[in-house]
Design an enzyme around this catalytic site. Structure first.
Site, PDB file in Angstrom:
ATOM      1  N   MET A  99       0.958  -1.128  -0.018  1.00  0.00           N
ATOM      2  CA  MET A  99      -0.060   0.119  -0.001  1.00  0.00           C
ATOM      3  C   MET A  99       0.858   1.306   0.139  1.00  0.00           C
ATOM      4  O   MET A  99       1.739   1.549   0.895  1.00  0.00           O
ATOM      5  CB  MET A  99      -0.832   0.172   0.958  1.00  0.00           C
ATOM      6  CG  MET A  99      -1.921  -1.326   1.341  1.00  0.00           C
ATOM      7  SD  MET A  99      -2.801  -1.234   2.817  1.00  0.00           S
ATOM      8  CE  MET A  99      -1.484  -1.444   4.061  1.00  0.00           C
ATOM      9  N   GLY A 187       1.373   3.967   4.854  1.00  0.00           N
ATOM     10  CA  GLY A 187       2.145   3.331   3.823  1.00  0.00           C
ATOM     11  C   GLY A 187       2.651   2.315   4.601  1.00  0.00           C
ATOM     12  O   GLY A 187       3.462   2.246   5.441  1.00  0.00           O
ATOM     13  N   SER A 188       2.167   1.099   3.760  1.00  0.00           N
ATOM     14  CA  SER A 188       2.608  -0.145   4.421  1.00  0.00           C
ATOM     15  C   SER A 188       2.400  -1.366   3.623  1.00  0.00           C
ATOM     16  O   SER A 188       2.286  -1.239   2.497  1.00  0.00           O
ATOM     17  CB  SER A 188       1.754  -0.264   5.793  1.00  0.00           C
ATOM     18  OG  SER A 188       0.523   0.056   5.675  1.00  0.00           O
ATOM     19  N   ARG A 189       2.014  -2.527   4.319  1.00  0.00           N
ATOM     20  CA  ARG A 189       1.652  -3.814   3.342  1.00  0.00           C
ATOM     21  C   ARG A 189       1.050  -5.096   4.412  1.00  0.00           C
ATOM     22  O   ARG A 189       1.091  -4.821   5.440  1.00  0.00           O
ATOM     23  CB  ARG A 189       3.225  -4.403   2.945  1.00  0.00           C
ATOM     24  CG  ARG A 189       3.315  -5.751   2.601  1.00  0.00           C
ATOM     25  CD  ARG A 189       4.636  -5.990   2.087  1.00  0.00           C
ATOM     26  NE  ARG A 189       5.065  -7.355   2.469  1.00  0.00           N
ATOM     27  CZ  ARG A 189       6.418  -7.694   2.259  1.00  0.00           C
ATOM     28  NH1 ARG A 189       7.257  -7.146   1.776  1.00  0.00           N
ATOM     29  NH2 ARG A 189       6.764  -9.163   2.383  1.00  0.00           N
TER      30      ARG A 189
END
Length: 230
Positions: A99, A187-189
């Site tokens: 993301m 912001g990440s995953r």
């Protein structure tokens, strides 16, 4: 759908305080210098869109696994689920959805089931698109037990900018497919560890929509999909 609905999306309550902070700073910037104030307006609008929480049309057929996050499929590989979940020590197919700071960051349950374990582990903040982020970054892991007793893991992973993982659910809770269970700022995953023998129906580089894009099918016999970027 009304035209305004295209641009005005519901905002998750988690974002209200941040939008308020951005708005107050923006007012101060206008007092200092008008161009800075307009820059603040842009950042406030971005913050609102970051925490947007749009309605999604989640498929309801039993056995479908949907994407838990908006973003891009960045990795598909074999890996062992996080040890802290207590799942069997065997490699499963892991699908990673990255993301960016422009994606919607509300996370949704990939499948209906009971949360049998939740485990938080502090860590580093590498770029979430890197492979080592799964092992080294701060993360929050959920093990979901499906009706047929198989297990699926979904892992929230902090990224380079992200400094806060939020999980709204607890051990023992039952989630519906597509139900909101958390979010990550900024912001990440998310990693999904599919049950043994289940092949993903997505490919590297594919754009995912949380709660809508079908990631895999427990009852499907289709081989792993390949795609051509164009």
């Amino acid at each position: 759908m009304k035209m305004r609905d295209t641009f005005l999306k519901p905002m998750h309550p988690e974002g209200r305080k941040f939008v308020g902070i951005f708005a107050v700073i923006t007012l101060g910037l206008f007092l200092v210098w008008s161009p800075l104030g307009w820059l603040g307006v842009g950042l406030t609008v971005w913050c609102y869109y970051f925490f947007r929480d749009p309605v999604r049309a989640t498929p309801t057929r039993d056995g479908l696994i949907v994407s838990p996050a908006d973003g891009i499929v960045s990795l598909i590989e074999k890996a062992v689920p996080p040890a802290e979940l207590g799942m069997p020590d065997m490699a499963l197919t892991r699908v990673s959805v990255f993301m960016s700071v422009f994606n919607c960051h509300v996370n949704r349950a990939p499948i209906k089931g009971r949360i049998s374990a939740i485990a938080y582990r502090p860590g580093k903040f590498f770029n979430a698109s890197l492979d080592k982020a799964s092992a080294d970054n701060e993360r929050n892991s959920l093990c979901i037990e499906i009706d047929d007793r198989r297990q699926l893991a979904v892992v929230q992973i902090a990224g380079l900018v992200a400094r806060r993982i939020v999980c709204f659910s607890g051990e023992g809770d039952t989630l519906l497919t597509g139900e909101r269970f958390g979010l990550i700022r900024f912001g990440s995953r998310l990693d999904v560890y599919l049950p043994d023998g289940v092949e993903p129906l997505v490919s590297l580089g594919q754009t995912m929509i949380a709660g809508e894009t079908v990631l895999a099918d427990l009852a499907g016999m289709e081989p792993r999909r390949e795609a051509r970027l164009s």
